[in-house]
Scaffold this active site. Structure first.
Site, PDB file in Angstrom:
ATOM      1  CB  SER A   1      -0.846  -0.010   1.281  1.00  0.00           C
ATOM      2  OG  SER A   1      -1.490   1.229   1.466  1.00  0.00           O
TER       3      SER A   1
ATOM      4  CE1 TYR B   1      -4.093  -2.057   5.241  1.00  0.00           C
ATOM      5  CE2 TYR B   1      -3.448   0.204   4.785  1.00  0.00           C
ATOM      6  CZ  TYR B   1      -3.842  -1.041   4.341  1.00  0.00           C
ATOM      7  OH  TYR B   1      -3.991  -1.273   2.985  1.00  0.00           O
TER       8      TYR B   1
HETATM    9  N1  LIG Z   1      -8.641  -0.604  -1.639  1.00  0.00           N
HETATM   10  C1  LIG Z   1      -7.619   0.192  -1.332  1.00  0.00           C
HETATM   11  O1  LIG Z   1      -7.753   1.423  -1.302  1.00  0.00           O
HETATM   12  C2  LIG Z   1      -6.254  -0.402  -1.045  1.00  0.00           C
HETATM   13  C3  LIG Z   1      -5.156   0.473  -1.037  1.00  0.00           C
HETATM   14  C4  LIG Z   1      -3.889  -0.044  -0.772  1.00  0.00           C
HETATM   15  C5  LIG Z   1      -3.727  -1.395  -0.520  1.00  0.00           C
HETATM   16  N2  LIG Z   1      -4.819  -2.214  -0.529  1.00  0.00           N
HETATM   17  C6  LIG Z   1      -4.581  -3.640  -0.234  1.00  0.00           C
HETATM   18  O2  LIG Z   1      -5.077  -4.422  -1.286  1.00  0.00           O
HETATM   19  C7  LIG Z   1      -5.419  -5.716  -0.776  1.00  0.00           C
HETATM   20  C8  LIG Z   1      -6.810  -6.089  -1.274  1.00  0.00           C
HETATM   21  O3  LIG Z   1      -7.736  -5.172  -0.717  1.00  0.00           O
HETATM   22  P1  LIG Z   1      -9.112  -4.747  -1.415  1.00  0.00           P
HETATM   23  O4  LIG Z   1      -9.105  -3.272  -1.519  1.00  0.00           O
HETATM   24  O5  LIG Z   1      -9.367  -5.576  -2.610  1.00  0.00           O
HETATM   25  O6  LIG Z   1     -10.117  -5.075  -0.219  1.00  0.00           O
HETATM   26  P2  LIG Z   1     -11.264  -6.130  -0.062  1.00  0.00           P
HETATM   27  O7  LIG Z   1     -12.195  -6.048  -1.212  1.00  0.00           O
HETATM   28  O8  LIG Z   1     -11.784  -5.952   1.329  1.00  0.00           O
HETATM   29  O9  LIG Z   1     -10.479  -7.509  -0.180  1.00  0.00           O
HETATM   30  C9  LIG Z   1      -9.743  -8.069   0.870  1.00  0.00           C
HETATM   31  C10 LIG Z   1      -9.750  -9.554   0.663  1.00  0.00           C
HETATM   32  O10 LIG Z   1      -8.994 -10.193   1.690  1.00  0.00           O
HETATM   33  C11 LIG Z   1      -9.728 -11.307   2.172  1.00  0.00           C
HETATM   34  N3  LIG Z   1      -9.362 -11.553   3.551  1.00  0.00           N
HETATM   35  C12 LIG Z   1      -9.474 -10.701   4.593  1.00  0.00           C
HETATM   36  N4  LIG Z   1      -9.043 -11.289   5.716  1.00  0.00           N
HETATM   37  C13 LIG Z   1      -8.639 -12.542   5.364  1.00  0.00           C
HETATM   38  C14 LIG Z   1      -8.098 -13.639   6.085  1.00  0.00           C
HETATM   39  N5  LIG Z   1      -7.876 -13.573   7.406  1.00  0.00           N
HETATM   40  N6  LIG Z   1      -7.790 -14.764   5.402  1.00  0.00           N
HETATM   41  C15 LIG Z   1      -8.017 -14.850   4.079  1.00  0.00           C
HETATM   42  N7  LIG Z   1      -8.510 -13.856   3.346  1.00  0.00           N
HETATM   43  C16 LIG Z   1      -8.834 -12.710   3.988  1.00  0.00           C
HETATM   44  C17 LIG Z   1     -11.199 -10.912   2.013  1.00  0.00           C
HETATM   45  O11 LIG Z   1     -12.062 -12.012   1.819  1.00  0.00           O
HETATM   46  P3  LIG Z   1     -12.847 -12.715   3.023  1.00  0.00           P
HETATM   47  O12 LIG Z   1     -13.398 -11.627   3.874  1.00  0.00           O
HETATM   48  O13 LIG Z   1     -13.872 -13.563   2.348  1.00  0.00           O
HETATM   49  O14 LIG Z   1     -11.800 -13.543   3.691  1.00  0.00           O
HETATM   50  C18 LIG Z   1     -11.155 -10.105   0.719  1.00  0.00           C
HETATM   51  O15 LIG Z   1     -11.329 -10.950  -0.415  1.00  0.00           O
HETATM   52  C19 LIG Z   1      -5.291  -5.620   0.742  1.00  0.00           C
HETATM   53  O16 LIG Z   1      -4.060  -6.188   1.140  1.00  0.00           O
HETATM   54  C20 LIG Z   1      -5.281  -4.134   1.001  1.00  0.00           C
HETATM   55  O17 LIG Z   1      -4.586  -3.796   2.172  1.00  0.00           O
HETATM   56  C21 LIG Z   1      -6.077  -1.751  -0.794  1.00  0.00           C
END
Ligand SMILES: NC(=O)c1ccc[n+]([C@@H]2O[C@H](COP(=O)([O-])OP(=O)(O)OC[C@H]3O[C@@H](n4cnc5c(N)ncnc54)[C@H](OP(=O)(O)O)[C@@H]3O)[C@@H](O)[C@H]2O)c1
Length: 263
Positions: free
Chosen positions: A139, A152
């Protein structure tokens, strides 16, 4: 079903954690259309099946990346992997004084320790095969501080340290270890952040989004497809000379090289 656009990843098995939606689903799609056989993992089987069902040969396997036993069992079911994308993550927020030890532990567990557990399952076989790609979804919070997300930020900074250290350990093995660092990206995680700001400040969702956009130099949020494109690049032929790097996908130029030269 998506049309396969090339065979560049044919014969490769890619595991994407957190692949049931958001950025992870976009990554799974990007790898699959280049010919990879994809396994998506996460805690919610229905959303994993939804994603896997749209990709040829894909599988959905339940895992909790914070639980080593669950990770061992899921990776045993999945079989050997050539590509691992440590994407599962969560971003709970609170001012530091209201950050409980439990919140702190949850953020480190899912964003940092999860990548450790999953990587441990795939690395020995990648080393033996002389080829592997590990991509950690970090991130912009791995590169700078943001208020109200100390846990985080600490976890994502840690993930970058993990990436750089493991890249040096594996530099001569054919395995590369890199990170992709998105800025604010249009997913459920961003929607939750907006809702949190609305609840805490009484602002409208539009105002909350405008506040977050101040951090995005190109004036818009990143799309999951743009993050997936960066992940894909690390897997394609020709990227084998790049390891220990973090690729920012946030609409701004990287200010400096993120990894010092190998001594
Ligand atoms: N969106 C942003 O603005 C942003 C910015 C920078 C970085 N990121 C990073 O990008 C990555 C993906 O995020 P996203 O934005 O796509 O969010 P998201 O839609 O909430 O996806 C997160 C995924 O992680 C899974 N997950 C959460 N806890 C878990 C666990 N304990 N074991 C296995 N799976 C787990 C969730 O599925 P389940 O709940 O079904 O397990 C979900 O599919 C993350 O690492 C996040 O920190 C996001």
């Amino acid at each position: 079903m998506p049309r396969r656009t090339s065979d560049q990843l044919k014969g490769r098995h890619a595991i994407v954690t957190g692949g049931g939606g958001g950025i992870g689903a976009a990554i799974a799609y990007a790898l699959a259309v280049r010919g990879a056989r994809v396994t998506v993992m996460g805690r919610t089987l229905s959303s994993l099946r939804f994603v896997a069902g749209a990709l040829p040969g894909a599988r959905a396997i339940v895992v909790d990346v914070t639980n080593q036993r669950s990770v061992r069992s899921a990776f045993a079911k999945a079989g050997p992997a050539d590509v691992l994308v440590n994407n599962a993550g969560a971003a709970e927020s609170a001012p530091f004084e209201r950050t409980s030890a439990a919140l702190w532990e949850r953020m480190l567990a899912v964003n940092l320790t999860g990548a450790f557990h999953c990587t441990a399952q795939v690395l020995p076989r990648m080393r033996a095969a002389g080829w592997g790609r590990i991509i950690n979804i970090a991130s912009t919070a791995a590169h700078k501080g943001y208020p109200y997300v100390t846990a985080y930020c600490a976890a994502k900074h840690g993930l970058l340290g993990f990436t750089r250290a493991l890249a040096i350990e594996t530099a001569r093995t054919g395995v590369t270890v890199n990170a992709v660092s998105p800025g604010f990206t249009e997913t459920d995680l961003l929607a939750d952040a907006v809702q949190k700001i609305v609840a805490a400040t009484g602002r409208t969702a539009e105002q909350a989004r405008a506040q977050l956009l101040r951090d995005m130099p190109h004036g818009r949020f990143v799309t999951p497809v743009e993050v997936a494109a960066a992940v894909l690049w690390f897997c394609l032929p020709g990227a084998g000379g790049v390891t220990g790097q973090a690729r920012l996908v946030d609409g701004s130029p990287s200010p400096q090289p993120l990894m010092p030269a190998h001594p």
